[in-house]
Design a protein around this motif. Structure first.
Motif, PDB file in Angstrom:
ATOM      1  N   ALA A  40       0.806  -1.298   0.025  1.00 21.70           N
ATOM      2  CA  ALA A  40      -0.020   0.083   0.121  1.00 21.70           C
ATOM      3  C   ALA A  40       0.865   1.252  -0.085  1.00 21.70           C
ATOM      4  O   ALA A  40       0.502   2.275  -0.406  1.00 21.70           O
ATOM      5  N   GLY A  41       1.976   1.321   0.879  1.00 16.98           N
ATOM      6  CA  GLY A  41       2.943   2.345   0.882  1.00 16.98           C
ATOM      7  C   GLY A  41       3.321   2.688  -0.508  1.00 16.98           C
ATOM      8  O   GLY A  41       3.693   3.801  -0.990  1.00 16.98           O
ATOM      9  N   SER A  42       4.036   1.643  -1.063  1.00 15.95           N
ATOM     10  CA  SER A  42       4.482   1.639  -2.562  1.00 15.95           C
ATOM     11  C   SER A  42       3.616   2.180  -3.731  1.00 15.95           C
ATOM     12  O   SER A  42       3.902   3.108  -4.460  1.00 15.95           O
ATOM     13  N   VAL A  43       2.303   1.670  -3.469  1.00 18.71           N
ATOM     14  CA  VAL A  43       1.273   2.176  -4.466  1.00 18.71           C
ATOM     15  C   VAL A  43       1.104   3.839  -4.208  1.00 18.71           C
ATOM     16  O   VAL A  43       1.217   4.488  -5.224  1.00 18.71           O
ATOM     17  N   PHE A  44       0.856   4.282  -3.003  1.00 13.98           N
ATOM     18  CA  PHE A  44       0.893   5.486  -2.741  1.00 13.98           C
ATOM     19  C   PHE A  44       1.983   6.217  -2.975  1.00 13.98           C
ATOM     20  O   PHE A  44       2.025   7.626  -3.631  1.00 13.98           O
ATOM     21  N   THR A  45       3.023   5.770  -2.916  1.00  8.67           N
ATOM     22  CA  THR A  45       4.380   6.659  -3.547  1.00  8.67           C
ATOM     23  C   THR A  45       4.634   6.613  -4.911  1.00  8.67           C
ATOM     24  O   THR A  45       4.945   7.599  -5.753  1.00  8.67           O
ATOM     25  N   ILE A  46       4.145   5.865  -5.583  1.00  8.95           N
ATOM     26  CA  ILE A  46       4.123   5.539  -7.120  1.00  8.95           C
ATOM     27  C   ILE A  46       2.998   6.105  -7.828  1.00  8.95           C
ATOM     28  O   ILE A  46       3.276   7.031  -8.587  1.00  8.95           O
ATOM     29  N   LEU A  47       2.052   6.093  -7.148  1.00 12.56           N
ATOM     30  CA  LEU A  47       0.777   6.661  -7.761  1.00 12.56           C
ATOM     31  C   LEU A  47       0.759   8.307  -8.485  1.00 12.56           C
ATOM     32  O   LEU A  47       0.494   8.512  -9.608  1.00 12.56           O
ATOM     33  N   PRO A  48       1.065   9.149  -7.406  1.00 10.70           N
ATOM     34  CA  PRO A  48       0.944  10.425  -8.006  1.00 10.70           C
ATOM     35  C   PRO A  48       1.974  10.679  -9.079  1.00 10.70           C
ATOM     36  O   PRO A  48       1.385  11.468 -10.151  1.00 10.70           O
ATOM     37  N   VAL A  49       3.113  10.058  -8.978  1.00  8.70           N
ATOM     38  CA  VAL A  49       3.960  10.521  -9.996  1.00  8.70           C
ATOM     39  C   VAL A  49       3.754   9.717 -11.385  1.00  8.70           C
ATOM     40  O   VAL A  49       3.830  10.410 -12.539  1.00  8.70           O
ATOM     41  N   LEU A  50       3.020   8.625 -11.280  1.00 12.69           N
ATOM     42  CA  LEU A  50       2.535   7.816 -12.437  1.00 12.69           C
ATOM     43  C   LEU A  50       1.374   8.601 -13.188  1.00 12.69           C
ATOM     44  O   LEU A  50       1.478   8.784 -14.383  1.00 12.69           O
ATOM     45  N   LEU A  51       0.451   9.082 -12.347  1.00 12.78           N
ATOM     46  CA  LEU A  51      -0.528   9.880 -12.930  1.00 12.78           C
ATOM     47  C   LEU A  51       0.001  10.926 -13.591  1.00 12.78           C
ATOM     48  O   LEU A  51      -0.492  11.173 -14.738  1.00 12.78           O
ATOM     49  N   PHE A  52       0.941  11.808 -13.026  1.00 13.07           N
ATOM     50  CA  PHE A  52       1.615  13.012 -13.430  1.00 13.07           C
ATOM     51  C   PHE A  52       2.080  12.901 -15.064  1.00 13.07           C
ATOM     52  O   PHE A  52       1.864  13.240 -15.951  1.00 13.07           O
ATOM     53  N   PHE A  53       2.844  11.783 -14.815  1.00 10.03           N
ATOM     54  CA  PHE A  53       3.498  11.114 -16.005  1.00 10.03           C
ATOM     55  C   PHE A  53       2.530  10.620 -17.356  1.00 10.03           C
ATOM     56  O   PHE A  53       2.384  11.213 -18.431  1.00 10.03           O
ATOM     57  N   LEU A  54       1.309  10.142 -17.036  1.00  8.56           N
ATOM     58  CA  LEU A  54       0.446   9.652 -17.798  1.00  8.56           C
ATOM     59  C   LEU A  54      -0.347  10.916 -18.405  1.00  8.56           C
ATOM     60  O   LEU A  54      -0.702  10.731 -19.834  1.00  8.56           O
ATOM     61  N   LEU A  55      -0.526  11.894 -17.704  1.00 10.44           N
ATOM     62  CA  LEU A  55      -1.128  12.936 -18.242  1.00 10.44           C
ATOM     63  C   LEU A  55      -0.205  13.691 -19.089  1.00 10.44           C
ATOM     64  O   LEU A  55      -0.817  14.351 -20.335  1.00 10.44           O
ATOM     65  N   LEU A  56       1.009  13.817 -18.830  1.00 10.94           N
ATOM     66  CA  LEU A  56       1.993  14.745 -19.609  1.00 10.94           C
ATOM     67  C   LEU A  56       2.720  13.924 -20.175  1.00 10.94           C
ATOM     68  O   LEU A  56       3.872  14.557 -20.826  1.00 10.94           O
ATOM     69  N   GLN A  57       2.834  12.606 -20.729  1.00 15.67           N
ATOM     70  CA  GLN A  57       3.832  11.728 -21.255  1.00 15.67           C
ATOM     71  C   GLN A  57       4.270  12.340 -22.423  1.00 15.67           C
ATOM     72  O   GLN A  57       5.443  12.108 -22.763  1.00 15.67           O
ATOM     73  N   LYS A  58       3.452  13.063 -23.399  1.00 22.49           N
ATOM     74  CA  LYS A  58       3.763  13.304 -24.538  1.00 22.49           C
ATOM     75  C   LYS A  58       5.166  14.242 -24.731  1.00 22.49           C
ATOM     76  O   LYS A  58       5.905  14.196 -25.144  1.00 22.49           O
ATOM     77  N   TYR A  59       4.961  14.977 -23.539  1.00 25.50           N
ATOM     78  CA  TYR A  59       6.044  16.143 -23.560  1.00 25.50           C
ATOM     79  C   TYR A  59       7.364  15.509 -22.998  1.00 25.50           C
ATOM     80  O   TYR A  59       8.430  15.664 -23.297  1.00 25.50           O
ATOM     81  N   TYR A  60       7.048  14.666 -21.993  1.00 27.15           N
ATOM     82  CA  TYR A  60       8.487  13.801 -21.162  1.00 27.15           C
ATOM     83  C   TYR A  60       9.018  12.949 -22.323  1.00 27.15           C
ATOM     84  O   TYR A  60      10.315  13.242 -22.543  1.00 27.15           O
ATOM     85  N   ILE A  61       8.467  12.381 -23.190  1.00 30.97           N
ATOM     86  CA  ILE A  61       9.046  11.331 -24.177  1.00 30.97           C
ATOM     87  C   ILE A  61       9.891  12.223 -25.204  1.00 30.97           C
ATOM     88  O   ILE A  61      11.015  11.968 -25.586  1.00 30.97           O
ATOM     89  N   LYS A  62       9.070  13.385 -25.685  1.00 34.31           N
ATOM     90  CA  LYS A  62       9.726  14.169 -26.385  1.00 34.31           C
ATOM     91  C   LYS A  62      11.047  14.964 -26.143  1.00 34.31           C
ATOM     92  O   LYS A  62      12.134  14.987 -26.966  1.00 34.31           O
ATOM     93  N   GLY A  63      10.942  14.930 -24.522  1.00 40.46           N
ATOM     94  CA  GLY A  63      12.196  15.662 -23.871  1.00 40.46           C
ATOM     95  C   GLY A  63      13.408  14.696 -24.041  1.00 40.46           C
ATOM     96  O   GLY A  63      14.629  15.134 -24.287  1.00 40.46           O
ATOM     97  N   ILE A  64      13.029  13.471 -23.852  1.00 39.72           N
ATOM     98  CA  ILE A  64      14.138  12.518 -23.834  1.00 39.72           C
ATOM     99  C   ILE A  64      14.682  12.375 -25.155  1.00 39.72           C
ATOM    100  O   ILE A  64      16.138  12.450 -25.347  1.00 39.72           O
ATOM    101  N   MET A  65      14.145  12.216 -26.362  1.00 38.45           N
ATOM    102  CA  MET A  65      14.433  12.396 -27.602  1.00 38.45           C
ATOM    103  C   MET A  65      15.070  13.371 -28.052  1.00 38.45           C
ATOM    104  O   MET A  65      16.462  13.316 -28.580  1.00 38.45           O
TER     105      MET A  65
END
Lengths: 269, 296
Positions: free
Chosen positions: A238-263
């Motif tokens: 449960a602690g792991s879910v709680f640590t991962i979830l916020p940043v995962l949601l953040f990523f899924l919302l904005l993934q387009k920009y993030y992946i472009k940035g790495i490229m």
């Protein structure tokens, strides 16, 4: 035929990528002890949110969440300003030693941050900043790769835009604030996501800089919890879910920009 | 005149100052200080009063070279870098080619899913994998038993602990390099493959004579960032094994952390940090030399 093989591989990797997360969520919904049974269970017998209740009421996880949020948010906002100003100066101003200074900065990137940690700890302790938010925020602000990316981006901005604004009587800061920042928005969004996620997931430095429980960020608190509750699998999940979830949601919302940035970073080298 | 105005030098310094001052105070000064500290016997007593620290010359470095734990941590770190690094790069390249295949629809979906482990907290993921590796109740051994492989005590057996950490690291990281490889693959002109197909070159032959050479710059970039990152192994053993069993997963950074922040042997720890820096520097220079020679 070939197509089917490719898809089989792709789906196989998909399962491998997601299975640990699936099990994490599933175990976090089990009653205590159920995840440590043989044979292992994939699903809870009966879904319970007891582990999460425990996290919030007894283990005060909201406190760690807020610490992580404050630290990551401050680093992101401050570093965007500081690095975009420096990137602007390197891209659009002429001053003696500019090239040398820029090269020198880039060469610092080879130095692993672990080298700085001992003196940084002593320094911040001496300044009375250890175990405060500032101890984690300040060393995270200036980022050489951030300066580099913004500079590269701004090199493409035509000088005529800046000159026109000058003729209209704009000050240097006005030009930065009302012309450069809006123009650099795509790269700034990418960097913001990047910085926020790195700060959220950072572990070694917050582990060193935050010395009391109430100041821990989520990953540090989770690691600490692991020391005390290593047998309490469901709670840890449960602690792991709680640590991962916020940043995962953040990523899924904005993934387009993030992946472009790495490229972008990769192509620029 | 407008030229003079545009390149207003004091404005340039104003924009540079915040970044340069923070880098100077909170990065450059600590690096130099660490170098000095590595020649002192800075310990828990010096923590209260810096004046207790004395210069001891090369003593820390000499002690390190006679310290079996250091050699163990060095060997473990090289094991992780030399096995985990190439493995993770190979998996990244394979995944990139699959996702980038013309046969595949929904490649955006696969790219996204493969990237999820990258963005998750290493601490949380290490905790999850610790349970997956559990010898009795863990999922990994459950599936291995189904195909007839007996229970390995992944994190409890000195022979298997490092491979287990490598496996998890590859799972966690391959998505990042995959994205970089996809960008590299998309830069290879399509007609190269078409020409090769007309001449009847097999898929493997095309991979060897077109894909790999064309990807060489990307691969070098990926290799450098991966290896530098892998040398800094810390959170995985810290969470999963605490460096055990029998120090088989003790990494240089973990050893440095223990010496510096658990036992407060800061002089010794700073010397360890500089040895890590030196290794990373040498490896990076070798790789850059390879790059320069291949470009000639």
């Amino acid at each position: 035929m070939k197509k089917i093989i490719v898809y089989i591989f792709l789906i196989f990797i998909t399962i491998l990528c997601l299975a640990p997360f699936f099990w994490m969520v599933s175990a976090s919904l089990m009653v205590s002890g159920q995840a440590n049974t043989f044979p292992p269970r994939f699903f809870p017998d009966k879904i319970t949110f007891a582990q999460y209740q425990n996290l919030f009421s007894r283990l005060n996880v909201m406190n760690y969440f807020l610490n992580s949020l404050i630290v990551s948010f401050s680093i992101t906002v401050l570093s965007l300003f500081v690095n975009s100003m420096a990137g602007f100066a390197f891209a659009k101003y002429r001053f003696t030693g500019k090239k040398k200074l820029f090269k020198l900065l880039l060469s610092f990137m080879i130095i692993p941050s672990q080298v700085t940690m001992l003196p940084l700890f002593l320094m911040l302790k001496y300044m009375g900043l250890i175990n405060t938010y500032l101890a984690v925020i300040i060393p995270g602000i200036a980022s050489i790769s951030g300066i580099f990316l913004i500079r590269q981006y701004l090199l493409a901005v035509p000088d005529s835009l800046i000159e026109a604004a000058k003729i209209d009587g704009a000050s240097d800061f006005q030009i930065y604030y009302s012309i450069i920042l809006p123009l650099a928005k795509p790269i700034l969004i990418t960097l913001a996501i990047f910085t926020f996620m790195t700060a959220w997931n950072d572990f070694l430095w917050p582990l060193i800089a935050m010395t009391s429980d109430s100041m821990y960020t989520l990953p540090v608190a989770l690691a600490n919890l692991m020391g005390e509750h290593s047998l309490d699998t469901e709670l840890m999940m449960a602690g792991s879910v709680f640590t991962i979830l916020p940043v995962l949601l953040f990523f899924l919302l904005l993934q387009k920009y993030y992946i472009k940035g790495i490229m972008m970073g990769a192509i620029k080298e | 005149m407008s030229n003079n105005k545009r390149f207003n030098i004091s404005a340039a310094y104003f924009f540079l100052a915040p970044a340069l001052v923070t880098i100077f105070i909170f990065f450059l000064v600590p690096v130099l200080a660490a170098f000095l500290i590595s020649f002192t016997d800075f310990d828990i007593y010096s923590l209260g009063n810096f004046q207790y620290a004395r210069f001891v010359g090369l003593r820390n470095y000499i002690q390190i070279f006679n310290d079996p734990l250091f050699w163990t941590s060095l060997k473990n770190t090289f094991y992780f870098v030399c096995v985990g690094g190439p493995l993770s790069i190979a998996v990244s390249l394979g995944a990139a080619m699959l996702v980038n295949s013309k046969l595949v629809k929904f490649s955006g979906f696969f790219r996204l899913v493969y990237f999820i482990p990258v963005v998750t907290s290493l601490v949380a993921v290490s905790i999850v994998w610790r349970f997956i590796y559990h010898p009795h109740f863990g999922m990994l051994n459950y599936f291995l038993r189904l195909i007839g492989i007996g229970g390995v005590d992944w994190l409890g057996d000195p022979h298997w602990a490092m491979p287990a950490i490598i496996l998890m690291a590859v799972w966690k990281n391959f998505g990042y390099n995959m994205i970089i490889f996809i960008a590299g693959l998309q830069n290879i002109p399509e007609d190269l493959y078409e020409a090769a197909s007309i001449e009847g070159a097999s898929g493997w032959h095309q991979f060897k004579s077109i894909t790999l050479p064309m990807l060489a710059p990307t691969t070098l970039f990926v290799a450098i960032i991966t290896i530098i990152g892998y040398f800094q192994l810390f959170a995985e053993p810290y969470i999963m094994t605490q460096g055990g069993p029998l120090n088989s997963t003790l990494s240089i950074v973990l050893y440095m952390y223990q010496e510096g922040f658990r036992w407060w042997n800061m002089g010794y720890s700073a010397a360890l940090a500089f040895i890590l820096f030196f290794i990373i520097l040498v490896v990076s220079l070798i790789q850059l030399k390879i790059k320069r020679e291949s470009e000639v």
